[in-house]
Motif scaffolding. Structure first.
Motif, short mmCIF file in Angstrom:
data_model
loop_
_atom_site.label_atom_id
_atom_site.label_comp_id
_atom_site.label_asym_id
_atom_site.label_seq_id
_atom_site.Cartn_x
_atom_site.Cartn_y
_atom_site.Cartn_z
N LEU A 136 -43.96 -62.65 3.08
CA LEU A 136 -45.35 -62.15 3.14
C LEU A 136 -45.28 -60.67 2.57
CD1 LEU A 136 -47.04 -64.03 6.35
CD2 LEU A 136 -47.27 -64.30 3.85
N MET A 137 -44.11 -59.85 3.15
CA MET A 137 -44.09 -58.43 2.99
C MET A 137 -43.71 -58.17 1.64
SD MET A 137 -45.29 -56.53 5.25
CE MET A 137 -46.74 -57.76 5.54
N ARG A 138 -42.80 -59.32 1.01
CA ARG A 138 -42.33 -58.98 -0.56
C ARG A 138 -43.76 -58.92 -1.22
NH1 ARG A 138 -38.63 -57.73 1.83
NH2 ARG A 138 -39.88 -55.90 2.05
N ILE A 139 -44.46 -59.98 -0.88
CA ILE A 139 -45.71 -60.21 -1.80
C ILE A 139 -46.62 -58.83 -1.64
CG2 ILE A 139 -47.83 -61.54 -1.95
CD1 ILE A 139 -46.45 -63.99 -0.95
N THR A 140 -46.82 -58.46 -0.61
CA THR A 140 -47.45 -57.36 -0.17
C THR A 140 -47.10 -56.02 -1.04
OG1 THR A 140 -47.75 -58.02 2.04
CG2 THR A 140 -48.56 -55.93 1.58
N ASP A 141 -45.78 -55.96 -1.24
CA ASP A 141 -45.06 -54.88 -1.96
C ASP A 141 -45.49 -55.01 -3.25
OD1 ASP A 141 -44.04 -53.74 0.34
OD2 ASP A 141 -42.11 -54.50 0.24
N ILE A 142 -45.33 -56.32 -3.86
CA ILE A 142 -45.51 -56.67 -5.20
C ILE A 142 -47.00 -56.16 -5.55
CG2 ILE A 142 -46.18 -58.05 -7.07
CD1 ILE A 142 -43.78 -59.77 -5.79
N PHE A 143 -47.84 -56.38 -4.80
CA PHE A 143 -49.35 -55.85 -4.96
C PHE A 143 -49.46 -54.41 -4.62
CE2 PHE A 143 -50.63 -60.14 -4.52
CZ PHE A 143 -51.90 -60.10 -5.06
N LEU A 144 -48.69 -53.90 -3.74
CA LEU A 144 -48.89 -52.31 -3.61
C LEU A 144 -48.26 -51.61 -4.84
CD1 LEU A 144 -47.98 -51.78 0.13
CD2 LEU A 144 -50.04 -50.92 -1.26
N ALA A 145 -47.29 -52.21 -5.49
CA ALA A 145 -46.41 -51.46 -6.50
C ALA A 145 -47.38 -51.29 -7.98
CB ALA A 145 -45.38 -52.51 -6.97
N PHE A 146 -48.42 -51.83 -8.03
CA PHE A 146 -49.37 -51.63 -9.08
C PHE A 146 -50.57 -50.63 -8.49
CE2 PHE A 146 -47.65 -55.66 -10.25
CZ PHE A 146 -47.36 -55.30 -11.48
N PRO A 147 -50.76 -49.55 -9.26
CA PRO A 147 -52.09 -48.79 -9.16
C PRO A 147 -53.17 -49.82 -9.02
CG PRO A 147 -50.85 -47.72 -10.92
CD PRO A 147 -50.12 -49.20 -10.83
N LYS A 148 -54.20 -49.66 -7.83
CA LYS A 148 -55.01 -50.47 -7.60
C LYS A 148 -56.18 -50.65 -8.49
CE LYS A 148 -56.60 -49.70 -2.94
NZ LYS A 148 -57.44 -49.00 -2.10
N LEU A 149 -56.53 -49.65 -9.43
CA LEU A 149 -57.62 -49.81 -10.36
C LEU A 149 -57.00 -50.67 -11.47
CD1 LEU A 149 -60.48 -49.12 -10.46
CD2 LEU A 149 -59.77 -47.00 -11.98
N ILE A 150 -55.78 -50.28 -11.90
CA ILE A 150 -55.23 -51.03 -12.78
C ILE A 150 -55.13 -52.56 -12.87
CG2 ILE A 150 -53.15 -51.27 -14.05
CD1 ILE A 150 -53.75 -48.39 -14.66
N LEU A 151 -54.52 -52.93 -11.44
CA LEU A 151 -54.73 -54.22 -10.95
C LEU A 151 -56.10 -54.91 -10.96
CD1 LEU A 151 -52.02 -55.88 -10.13
CD2 LEU A 151 -52.85 -55.67 -7.83
N ALA A 152 -56.91 -54.14 -10.50
CA ALA A 152 -58.13 -54.71 -10.49
C ALA A 152 -58.73 -54.75 -11.97
CB ALA A 152 -59.46 -53.60 -9.93
#
Ligand SMILES: Nc1ncnc2c1ncn2[C@@H]1O[C@H](COP(=O)(O)OP(=O)(O)OP(=O)(O)O)[C@@H](O)[C@H]1O
Ligand SMILES: Nc1ncnc2c1ncn2[C@@H]1O[C@H](COP(=O)(O)OP(=O)(O)OP(=O)(O)O)[C@@H](O)[C@H]1O
Ligand SMILES: [Mg+2]
Ligand SMILES: [Mg+2]
Lengths: 303, 256, 296
Positions: A136-152
């Motif tokens: 779960l934390m690796r998944i979280t890290d993957i999401f965190l690695a991208f800037p939020k707006l870019i991901l959105a």
């Protein structure tokens, strides 16, 4: 006995007589603490006004937000149009008032979805430990690695631009910090004696998680969400500004700024008015968050 | 004396972690606590006293040996409802053992419900009376309680299931002496009234002397000695460590 | 060494605004601390911890600290700004908190917490700090200090947590140590070791020790002087050796409620509190033994 007490005394009693009195008393104490913070009260009042504005938008708005009047386009603020008109001659005030509904919708949904996802993932990871935690934390890290707006942006680009998808994209990108926070809290709680004690009463894992761990994580999450709200509004506005959120002619505040940017030098009010609205609401949420921290901070409440 | 003991621990080993950094917290410990007895566990700090209680209660799963409670053999870390109706525990630190956002009422009613006991309202009032708190405390939150009052709530919670064996982990070491006296009196009364069996950890020999009939002494995860409290009083201990403890508890001599 | 007190406190008051009005946790107490072992005893809630915390400026707002005088080596430390207090706290005056597990960070290893605390006060390399931490843990009788350095707070026993806090606070060699029930979870032999460490610091380095405890017997044997607190005031001061000859009924009641190994009794006497104790005059011994500094 109660009739000799004032309501205030009844609420603040150190020895409440009923469950309801205890709960109301705890609530009232929180309210008193909150009320002592003047700025937080200001934030709360602004937000209540915003809610009222959204609820009664059709009654409050002087004009229709969509009615175009090309003859009176780009009018400066006047008695006729309090906040001026935009490039299509629409009344900016009316658009702002109607736009508050969209803003509240976005903020409300994101604020409901993201922390719940985060809370769930974070507490499960922290409580279960071991490989569950790792995954779960690796998944979280993957999401965190991208800037939020870019991901959105990527999400919206994939799902297609619309306000619903914008909300979804924002919620999906906003949860990781909450998961982190909830996990950290869970780690400090899970070895506490009161959890061991509940286990000795025969409480199962789900019960421990939902009844014992969640209530302790929720308060810091609420504070965090309130403080993050400004960021969410700005991201939503950003998506709107890029044309990926609310679609014209919807009066979304970010999209309105975007419309106004071409005229910013000559007709500043077109972009400035929605900007001011975004600023006010963001600030109100921040102030509210500060006040909530006074109330909900576990350190302040205990001892 | 044919009745089986209330708690029998035979050759208990408890460890934490995996081989390179494995910690053997308890090694080959055996004790038997007769029904209705009050058994004291004393010893060096970090010698595994709390660990024994936690292993019995099912809060630690890495143990081996033979555990029997009220004649029933226990396996692994899973405990069934029947077990929790027989054994309950009171923790050392009253400030850490109550959920900060649950009122006394919430704590006790959850416990009663989990134990499948009905008639919650009346029970809670009885429990509060039993531990000398009274009904006015029912809807308070932990931050509205003093250390002694919290410990009483923790005792009430343990009693809610009407257990026969209470595991007490230094129940008074965080409390001042006047409150300690109240809690110790309370525990004596409860034992007399309900015929409870106690397994009590403490480092205060005077408290063991007051509360217990028999004591075991631990050092480095091993039981070094078991003796009657009269022997403790007379200073007639066999092991060097116990004798050292008795000597040390008498006095602190400022050097020089 | 001088005869001037290390710490001098006059009319110290600590108040908390509560819903029911102002609550006075400490109500005007006076004491001097020399290079001695000063015991503070009293029941729960009598204001012992608040007294200790107020010296270090650790009373959280909205709590307020007021005093006519609070001087550390002649320099006023009453309500110092946080930045200046931080220079004193931990380095020159340190405090072992009452609830060790609460004061330790649950998600950081013990070793890291000790070394970081030490490096905050001393400019030393990480390796030196590590060595010092090991040495301190060994001094407080922790069995395998290497393992404990790598443990998290929930992995150590109650008494080990307490000793870790003591090690952490003693590492920077403070001039005053305020120890808030530092030995309540220790067995007697380890306790005596810990006491002798503090004892040596007092005698060899002239440290001042404020020793808060509810173990009256231990205080009687270990300390030089004892203050007895009740409801935020000092009700009696006396030389520790004469604690058992205390004259105040409250002190006598506290002493009576102790179980005794040599004299078993069925029920322990409990204290019945009297209102007159709240505001009566403090009982002090003959003036000559109460000299500030308390050097024997
Ligand atoms: N979760 C854990 N992980 C690793 N080691 C542990 C854990 N819990 C306890 N230990 C170790 O087990 C040993 C025994 O601890 P325990 O808490 O049983 O001591 P104790 O006899 O109760 O001491 P005290 O009187 O100080 O409370 C200690 O060395 C401790 O470090
Ligand atoms: N934040 C606060 N607000 C209001 N009252 C407080 C606050 N903190 C402490 N108190 C009160 O101050 C009084 C003194 O507390 P203190 O912690 O000094 O007691 P103590 O003598 O150390 O007791 P113990 O032996 O239990 O540690 C208590 O009655 C407590 O309830
Ligand atoms: Mg223990
Ligand atoms: Mg205290």
């Amino acid at each position: 006995m109660t009739n000799t007490m004032t309501r205030r005394e009844w609420l603040l009693s150190d020895a409440p007589q009923t469950r309801r009195q205890a709960r109301l008393g705890a609530f009232y104490q929180g309210w008193l603490t909150f009320r002592a913070n003047k700025l937080a009260m200001l934030g709360l009042i602004i937000l209540i006004l915003l809610l009222g504005m959204a609820a009664f938008a059709p009654l409050l708005a002087p004009k229709s937000p969509f009615a175009q009047d090309l003859a009176s386009r780009l009018q400066p603020p006047s008695a006729e149009h309090w906040l001026g008109t935009d490039a299509l001659g629409r009344d900016i005030l009316s658009r702002l008032i109607h736009g508050s509904r969209i803003t509240l919708f976005i903020v409300g949904t994101v604020a409901l979805i993201a922390p719940v996802i985060g809370l769930f993932i974070g507490t499960v990871a922290g409580f279960a430990g071991g490989w569950v935690d790792q995954v779960l934390m690796r998944i979280t890290d993957i999401f965190l690695a991208f800037p939020k707006l870019i991901l959105a942006l990527a999400f919206v680009a994939a799902l297609g631009p619309s306000i619903g998808n914008a909300v979804l994209a924002l919620a999906l990108t906003a949860w990781p910090p909450y998961a982190r926070l909830a996990r950290a809290e869970t780690l400090t709680i899970r070895n506490a004696d009161f959890i061991a004690a509940a286990r000795l009463q025969g409480a199962g894992r789900a019960r421990l998680l939902f009844r014992h761990i969640w209530p302790l994580c929720v308060s810091s999450l609420i504070v965090r969400v309130a403080l993050d709200m400004a960021g969410i509004i700005l991201s939503a506005a950003g998506l709107g500004f890029l044309g990926l959120g609310a679609q014209p002619p919807m009066p979304e505040w970010g999209a309105m700024i975007s419309d106004g940017r071409t005229y910013i030098l000559d007709f500043w009010w077109v972009a400035a008015m929605p900007g001011l609205a975004i600023f006010t609401v963001s600030m109100a949420f921040n102030l509210l968050g500060d006040g909530l921290r006074d109330v909900l901070d576990p350190k302040g409440g205990a001892k | 004396m044919t009745k089986p003991p209330m708690l029998s621990i035979h050759d208990l080993n408890v460890w934490f972690g995996d081989p390179p950094d494995r910690v053997d917290a308890v090694k080959h410990a055996s004790i038997a606590v007769a029904e209705g007895a009050s058994f004291g566990l004393v010893g060096e700090s970090g010698s595994g006293k709390s660990t024994i209680l936690r292993a019995v209660a099912g809060l630690i799963d890495s143990w081996s040996g033979n555990l029997e409670v009220a004649g029933r053999t226990i396996h692994g870390a899973r405990r069934d409802r029947q077990f929790f109706k027989t054994v309950q525990m009171v923790f050392q630190d009253p400030y850490a053992s109550l959920h900060p956002r649950h009122s006394v009422d919430a704590v006790l009613s959850e416990t009663l419900r989990l134990q499948g006991i009905g008639d919650v309202d009346r029970r809670i009032n009885r429990l509060l009376d039993d531990v000398g708190l009274g009904r006015s405390f029912r809807f308070r939150y932990p931050h509205q309680l003093s250390g002694g009052q919290r410990q009483r709530v923790a005792i009430a919670r343990a009693l809610a299931a009407e257990p026969r064996l209470l595991l007490l982990d230094e129940p008074t070491s965080a409390l001042d002496v006047s409150v300690q006296a109240e809690i110790l009196n309370l525990l004596s009364d409860l034992r007399a009234e309900h015929g409870l069996t106690y397994l009590m950890v403490t480092h205060d020999l005077a408290v063991v002397g007051h509360m217990c009939d028999r004591i075991a002494v631990m050092q480095h995860g091993r039981l070094v000695e078991e003796l009657q409290v009269e022997d403790l009083r007379r200073g007639a201990a066999q092991a060097d460590y116990t004798r050292g403890l008795i000597a040390a508890s008498g006095s602190y001599r400022a050097g020089g | 060494m001088t005869d001037a007190p290390l710490l001098s406190v006059r009319n110290l008051r600590v108040t908390f605004p509560t819903r029911q009005g102002l609550f006075q946790a400490v109500r005007g107490i006076n004491f001097d601390l020399g290079r001695e072992r000063l015991g503070v005893v009293g029941e729960s809630g009598s204001g012992k911890s608040m007294t200790g915390r107020s010296v270090l400026g650790l009373i959280r707002p909205p709590g307020r600290v007021e005093a006519d005088r609070m001087e550390f080596q002649g320099q006023s430390i009453l309500n110092l700004p946080e930045r200046r207090m931080r220079k004193i706290r931990g380095q020159r005056i340190s405090m072992v908190m009452q609830d060790p597990k609460f004061s330790l960070n649950p998600v950081m290893t013990v070793g890291r917490q000790i070394t970081e605390a030490y490096r905050l006060h001393r400019r030393v390399s990480r390796a030196d700090a590590h060595a010092k931490a090991l040495e301190m843990l060994r001094a407080v009788q922790i069995r395998d200090p290497e393992r404990v350095m790598d443990s998290y707070p929930h992995e150590v026993s109650g008494g080990m947590g307490q000793r870790i806090m003591i090690a952490m606070m003693l590492a920077p060699d403070p001039e005053i140590l305020i120890a808030d029930e530092p030995t309540s979870a220790l067995d007697v032999s380890v306790r005596n070791e810990v006491l002798s460490i503090m004892d040596n610091l007092v005698r060899d380095r002239g440290m001042g020790l404020i020793f808060i405890s509810h173990d009256l017997n231990m205080v009687a044997q270990f300390c030089d002087r004892v203050l007895i607190m009740y409801a935020g005031r000092i009700v009696e001061t006396l030389p520790a050796r004469e604690l058992h000859k205390a004259r105040h009924p409250y002190t006598q009641g506290l002493l009576a409620s102790l179980p005794r190994l040599d004299a078993p009794q069925d029920r322990l006497p409990v204290l019945t509190r009297q209102d007159s104790w709240r505001d009566g005059d403090p009982i002090a011994p003959h003036a000559d033994t109460d000299l500030p500094g308390g050097l024997r």
